[in-house]
Write an enzyme that holds these catalytic residues in place. Structure first.
Site, PDB file in Angstrom:
ATOM      1  N   HIS A   1     -10.450   8.919  -6.320  1.00 33.68           N
ATOM      2  CA  HIS A   1     -11.531   8.013  -5.890  1.00 33.68           C
ATOM      3  C   HIS A   1     -12.567   8.727  -5.051  1.00 33.68           C
ATOM      4  O   HIS A   1     -13.284   8.091  -4.283  1.00 33.68           O
ATOM      5  CB  HIS A   1     -10.935   6.820  -5.117  1.00 33.68           C
ATOM      6  CG  HIS A   1     -10.060   5.983  -5.971  1.00 33.68           C
ATOM      7  ND1 HIS A   1      -9.071   5.176  -5.468  1.00 33.68           N
ATOM      8  CD2 HIS A   1     -10.008   5.843  -7.318  1.00 33.68           C
ATOM      9  CE1 HIS A   1      -8.453   4.566  -6.467  1.00 33.68           C
ATOM     10  NE2 HIS A   1      -9.003   4.956  -7.590  1.00 33.68           N
TER      11      HIS A   1
ATOM     12  N   CYS B   1     -26.152  13.125  -4.178  1.00 31.12           N
ATOM     13  CA  CYS B   1     -27.482  12.552  -4.397  1.00 31.12           C
ATOM     14  C   CYS B   1     -27.397  11.446  -5.457  1.00 31.12           C
ATOM     15  O   CYS B   1     -26.585  11.537  -6.384  1.00 31.12           O
ATOM     16  CB  CYS B   1     -28.371  13.699  -4.899  1.00 31.12           C
ATOM     17  SG  CYS B   1     -29.881  13.172  -5.639  1.00 31.12           S
TER      18      CYS B   1
ATOM     19  N   CYS C   1     -34.090  16.900  -4.002  1.00 33.31           N
ATOM     20  CA  CYS C   1     -35.062  16.079  -4.755  1.00 33.31           C
ATOM     21  C   CYS C   1     -35.515  14.861  -3.962  1.00 33.31           C
ATOM     22  O   CYS C   1     -36.149  13.972  -4.505  1.00 33.31           O
ATOM     23  CB  CYS C   1     -34.436  15.618  -6.072  1.00 33.31           C
ATOM     24  SG  CYS C   1     -33.099  14.441  -5.820  1.00 33.31           S
TER      25      CYS C   1
ATOM     26  N   ASN D   1       7.816   2.985   0.283  1.00 35.59           N
ATOM     27  CA  ASN D   1       6.907   1.906   0.653  1.00 35.59           C
ATOM     28  C   ASN D   1       7.731   0.863   1.411  1.00 35.59           C
ATOM     29  O   ASN D   1       8.817   0.513   0.943  1.00 35.59           O
ATOM     30  CB  ASN D   1       6.307   1.286  -0.629  1.00 35.59           C
ATOM     31  CG  ASN D   1       5.094   0.432  -0.309  1.00 35.59           C
ATOM     32  OD1 ASN D   1       5.094  -0.321   0.670  1.00 35.59           O
ATOM     33  ND2 ASN D   1       4.050   0.573  -1.103  1.00 35.59           N
ATOM     34  N   PRO D   2       7.256   0.360   2.557  1.00 36.21           N
ATOM     35  CA  PRO D   2       8.053  -0.655   3.270  1.00 36.21           C
ATOM     36  C   PRO D   2       8.120  -1.998   2.521  1.00 36.21           C
ATOM     37  O   PRO D   2       8.979  -2.816   2.784  1.00 36.21           O
ATOM     38  CB  PRO D   2       7.319  -0.827   4.606  1.00 36.21           C
ATOM     39  CG  PRO D   2       5.978  -0.249   4.423  1.00 36.21           C
ATOM     40  CD  PRO D   2       6.071   0.739   3.298  1.00 36.21           C
TER      41      PRO D   2
HETATM   42  P1  NAD Z   1     -12.212  -1.835 -12.312  1.00 29.23           P
HETATM   43  O1  NAD Z   1     -11.407  -3.033 -12.641  1.00 29.23           O
HETATM   44  O2  NAD Z   1     -13.703  -1.960 -12.281  1.00 29.23           O
HETATM   45  O3  NAD Z   1     -11.834  -0.638 -13.264  1.00 29.23           O
HETATM   46  C1  NAD Z   1     -12.225   0.656 -12.823  1.00 29.23           C
HETATM   47  C2  NAD Z   1     -12.058   1.522 -14.019  1.00 29.23           C
HETATM   48  O4  NAD Z   1     -10.691   1.427 -14.443  1.00 29.23           O
HETATM   49  C3  NAD Z   1     -12.944   1.077 -15.183  1.00 29.23           C
HETATM   50  O5  NAD Z   1     -13.446   2.237 -15.841  1.00 29.23           O
HETATM   51  C4  NAD Z   1     -11.982   0.313 -16.065  1.00 29.23           C
HETATM   52  O6  NAD Z   1     -12.325   0.468 -17.428  1.00 29.23           O
HETATM   53  C5  NAD Z   1     -10.681   1.074 -15.809  1.00 29.23           C
HETATM   54  N1  NAD Z   1      -9.505   0.234 -15.993  1.00 29.23           N
HETATM   55  C6  NAD Z   1      -9.349  -1.043 -15.582  1.00 29.23           C
HETATM   56  N2  NAD Z   1      -8.118  -1.496 -15.942  1.00 29.23           N
HETATM   57  C7  NAD Z   1      -7.504  -0.451 -16.563  1.00 29.23           C
HETATM   58  C8  NAD Z   1      -6.225  -0.277 -17.158  1.00 29.23           C
HETATM   59  N3  NAD Z   1      -5.310  -1.279 -17.171  1.00 29.23           N
HETATM   60  N4  NAD Z   1      -5.911   0.921 -17.693  1.00 29.23           N
HETATM   61  C9  NAD Z   1      -6.817   1.921 -17.678  1.00 29.23           C
HETATM   62  N5  NAD Z   1      -8.042   1.822 -17.148  1.00 29.23           N
HETATM   63  C10 NAD Z   1      -8.374   0.640 -16.600  1.00 29.23           C
HETATM   64  O7  NAD Z   1     -11.659  -1.224 -10.931  1.00 29.23           O
HETATM   65  P2  NAD Z   1     -12.167  -1.709  -9.538  1.00 29.23           P
HETATM   66  O8  NAD Z   1     -11.032  -2.392  -8.872  1.00 29.23           O
HETATM   67  O9  NAD Z   1     -13.454  -2.454  -9.720  1.00 29.23           O
HETATM   68  O10 NAD Z   1     -12.470  -0.342  -8.740  1.00 29.23           O
HETATM   69  C11 NAD Z   1     -13.047   0.750  -9.424  1.00 29.23           C
HETATM   70  C12 NAD Z   1     -12.470   1.975  -8.810  1.00 29.23           C
HETATM   71  O11 NAD Z   1     -13.071   2.155  -7.524  1.00 29.23           O
HETATM   72  C13 NAD Z   1     -10.964   1.806  -8.605  1.00 29.23           C
HETATM   73  O12 NAD Z   1     -10.318   2.995  -8.947  1.00 29.23           O
HETATM   74  C14 NAD Z   1     -10.876   1.571  -7.093  1.00 29.23           C
HETATM   75  O13 NAD Z   1      -9.676   2.072  -6.582  1.00 29.23           O
HETATM   76  C15 NAD Z   1     -12.055   2.368  -6.588  1.00 29.23           C
HETATM   77  N6  NAD Z   1     -12.482   1.862  -5.282  1.00 29.23           N
HETATM   78  C16 NAD Z   1     -12.653   2.784  -4.264  1.00 29.23           C
HETATM   79  C17 NAD Z   1     -13.030   2.317  -3.031  1.00 29.23           C
HETATM   80  C18 NAD Z   1     -13.217   3.301  -1.911  1.00 29.23           C
HETATM   81  O14 NAD Z   1     -13.856   3.014  -0.921  1.00 29.23           O
HETATM   82  N7  NAD Z   1     -12.612   4.483  -2.109  1.00 29.23           N
HETATM   83  C19 NAD Z   1     -13.268   0.979  -2.793  1.00 29.23           C
HETATM   84  C20 NAD Z   1     -13.076   0.109  -3.849  1.00 29.23           C
HETATM   85  C21 NAD Z   1     -12.673   0.551  -5.088  1.00 29.23           C
HETATM   86  N1  APR Z   2       4.145   4.036   4.818  1.00 29.30           N
HETATM   87  C1  APR Z   2       4.194   3.816   3.473  1.00 29.30           C
HETATM   88  N2  APR Z   2       3.565   2.797   2.854  1.00 29.30           N
HETATM   89  C2  APR Z   2       2.845   1.968   3.620  1.00 29.30           C
HETATM   90  C3  APR Z   2       2.720   2.130   5.024  1.00 29.30           C
HETATM   91  C4  APR Z   2       3.408   3.218   5.612  1.00 29.30           C
HETATM   92  N3  APR Z   2       3.359   3.449   6.940  1.00 29.30           N
HETATM   93  N4  APR Z   2       1.920   1.136   5.510  1.00 29.30           N
HETATM   94  C5  APR Z   2       1.539   0.394   4.441  1.00 29.30           C
HETATM   95  N5  APR Z   2       2.112   0.882   3.309  1.00 29.30           N
HETATM   96  C6  APR Z   2       1.970   0.395   1.934  1.00 29.30           C
HETATM   97  C7  APR Z   2       1.730  -1.090   1.814  1.00 29.30           C
HETATM   98  O1  APR Z   2       2.973  -1.760   1.683  1.00 29.30           O
HETATM   99  C8  APR Z   2       0.924  -1.149   0.496  1.00 29.30           C
HETATM  100  O2  APR Z   2       1.803  -1.239  -0.607  1.00 29.30           O
HETATM  101  O3  APR Z   2       0.810   1.027   1.436  1.00 29.30           O
HETATM  102  C9  APR Z   2       0.235   0.208   0.442  1.00 29.30           C
HETATM  103  C10 APR Z   2      -1.268   0.110   0.733  1.00 29.30           C
HETATM  104  O4  APR Z   2      -1.823  -0.500  -0.413  1.00 29.30           O
HETATM  105  P1  APR Z   2      -3.422  -0.689  -0.492  1.00 29.30           P
HETATM  106  O5  APR Z   2      -3.935  -1.092   0.837  1.00 29.30           O
HETATM  107  O6  APR Z   2      -3.682  -1.523  -1.717  1.00 29.30           O
HETATM  108  O7  APR Z   2      -3.962   0.796  -0.733  1.00 29.30           O
HETATM  109  P2  APR Z   2      -4.002   1.543  -2.135  1.00 29.30           P
HETATM  110  O8  APR Z   2      -2.799   1.218  -2.967  1.00 29.30           O
HETATM  111  O9  APR Z   2      -4.265   2.965  -1.807  1.00 29.30           O
HETATM  112  O10 APR Z   2      -5.303   0.920  -2.848  1.00 29.30           O
HETATM  113  C11 APR Z   2      -5.689   1.578  -4.108  1.00 29.30           C
HETATM  114  O11 APR Z   2      -7.776   0.378  -4.237  1.00 29.30           O
HETATM  115  O12 APR Z   2      -9.264  -0.556  -2.794  1.00 29.30           O
HETATM  116  C12 APR Z   2      -9.110   0.470  -3.720  1.00 29.30           C
HETATM  117  O13 APR Z   2      -9.989   2.620  -3.885  1.00 29.30           O
HETATM  118  C13 APR Z   2      -9.242   1.792  -3.053  1.00 29.30           C
HETATM  119  O14 APR Z   2      -7.865   3.741  -3.206  1.00 29.30           O
HETATM  120  C14 APR Z   2      -7.835   2.332  -2.996  1.00 29.30           C
HETATM  121  C15 APR Z   2      -7.191   1.670  -4.165  1.00 29.30           C
END
Ligand code: NAD
Ligand code: APR
Length: 262
Positions: free
Chosen positions: A120, A128, A163, A226-227
């Protein structure tokens, strides 16, 4: 419990190719909020689903850039926890080890893990907005310039030096596709590993959430730390209910201590 821990340690110690797949939970014990945990979840507090989108950035670049500066400041104040360091040890001890993270912080790198795959993007790789997407270089904000979002920490994004277009956060937003090279490398690693250790992810966001499922389908042993229960439970061979900073150091000690020394 210790029976499960030793079962996981045996698989890990015997593995040739290990993938460690991490989510926000690995950084929770470093004080970086997760996305979906009830009390501390980032989304709950700042309704981030509104902020982490291309539309939000287009509508109000100063607000979105300010939010990411606030997150960058929080990560800078955080330090890697024993869970991050245990992962560095796993990658160093396994004959072949790869870290695949959904996190945008740099705590794996600061714990000594070389070249984790960021599915991500990263808070520290702004780019840019122009199609070329050349990496943006610009001075860090002076200390204290970042105010809490609650005080409306609007900060105008810098301009690209090449740019003069706007600079945007280098993270994958809701609705955006993941970086092709990173996703391909992660899928390749998952499809060819013996053990995949998934830590601190809720396993609900695709396509990242496919990674542990690909490993399980390819016959790898999936170990989860994971807890809480997650949708990855059905593909998990050894489910260690606990937190990263507690479980991972014990897992590493059990996996490699037994072969050292005796
Ligand atoms: P989304 O539902 O828009 O899908 C994101 C991508 O995953 C798309 O290209 C979609 O085609 C693909 N996809 C969806 N379901 C799929 C599946 N079952 N198998 C394979 N590919 C699949 O995802 P989203 O929840 O809108 O988020 C887009 C991405 O941005 C995610 O990976 C999310 O974790 C990431 N994100 C990052 C942040 C951040 O701050 N780092 C915040 C929010 C989301
Ligand atoms: N140790 C291990 N696991 C933990 C701990 C800990 N101390 N504290 C919380 N957790 C677990 C929670 O139980 C939960 O299952 O970590 C997980 C956090 O899940 P999310 O908050 O959904 O984070 P993540 O799975 O990384 O989200 C995936 O979604 O929002 C987008 O791009 C964003 O990368 C993120 C992606």
């Amino acid at each position: 419990d210790s029976v499960l821990l030793h079962q996981a340690a045996r698989s890990l110690g015997d593995a040739h190719r290990v993938v460690v797949f991490t989510g926000a939970g690995i950084s929770a014990e470093s004080g970086v909020p997760t996305f979906r945990d009830d009390l501390t979840g980032l989304w709950a507090r700042f309704d981030a689903a509104q902020l982490a989108t291309p539309e939000a950035f287009h509508a109000d670049p100063d607000l979105v850039w300010g939010w990411y500066e606030w997150r960058r400041a929080r990560v800078r104040r955080a330090t890697p926890n024993p869970g991050h360091r245990a992962i560095t040890t796993i990658v160093d001890r396994a004959p072949a080890g790869t870290v695949v993270t959904q996190n945008v912080d740099d705590l794996h790198e600061r714990a000594g893990t070389r070249a984790p795959i960021h599915l991500h993007g990263s808070l520290f790789a702004p780019r840019c907005v122009a199609a070329a997407g050349h990496p943006a270089t610009f001075p860090d904000l002076p200390e204290g310039a970042v105010t809490e979002l609650a005080e409306g920490g609007r900060i105008p994004p810098p301009r690209c030096v090449s740019c003069a277009a706007l600079v945007r956060p280098g993270v994958v937003w809701f609705g955006e596709a993941l970086p092709e090279a990173a996703l391909t490398a992660a899928v390749e690693a998952a499809a060819t590993c013996d053990v995949l250790l998934t830590v601190g992810t809720s396993g609900v966001v695709y396509p990242a959430a496919e990674v542990p499922r690909i490993a399980a389908r390819a016959g790898a042993t999936v170990i989860q730390v994971n807890p809480e229960p997650t949708p990855l439970d059905p593909v998990t061979a050894v489910n260690l209910r606990g937190t990263a900073a507690q479980v991972l150091p014990a897992l590493v000690a059990a996996a490699w201590e037994r072969t050292d020394g005796n």
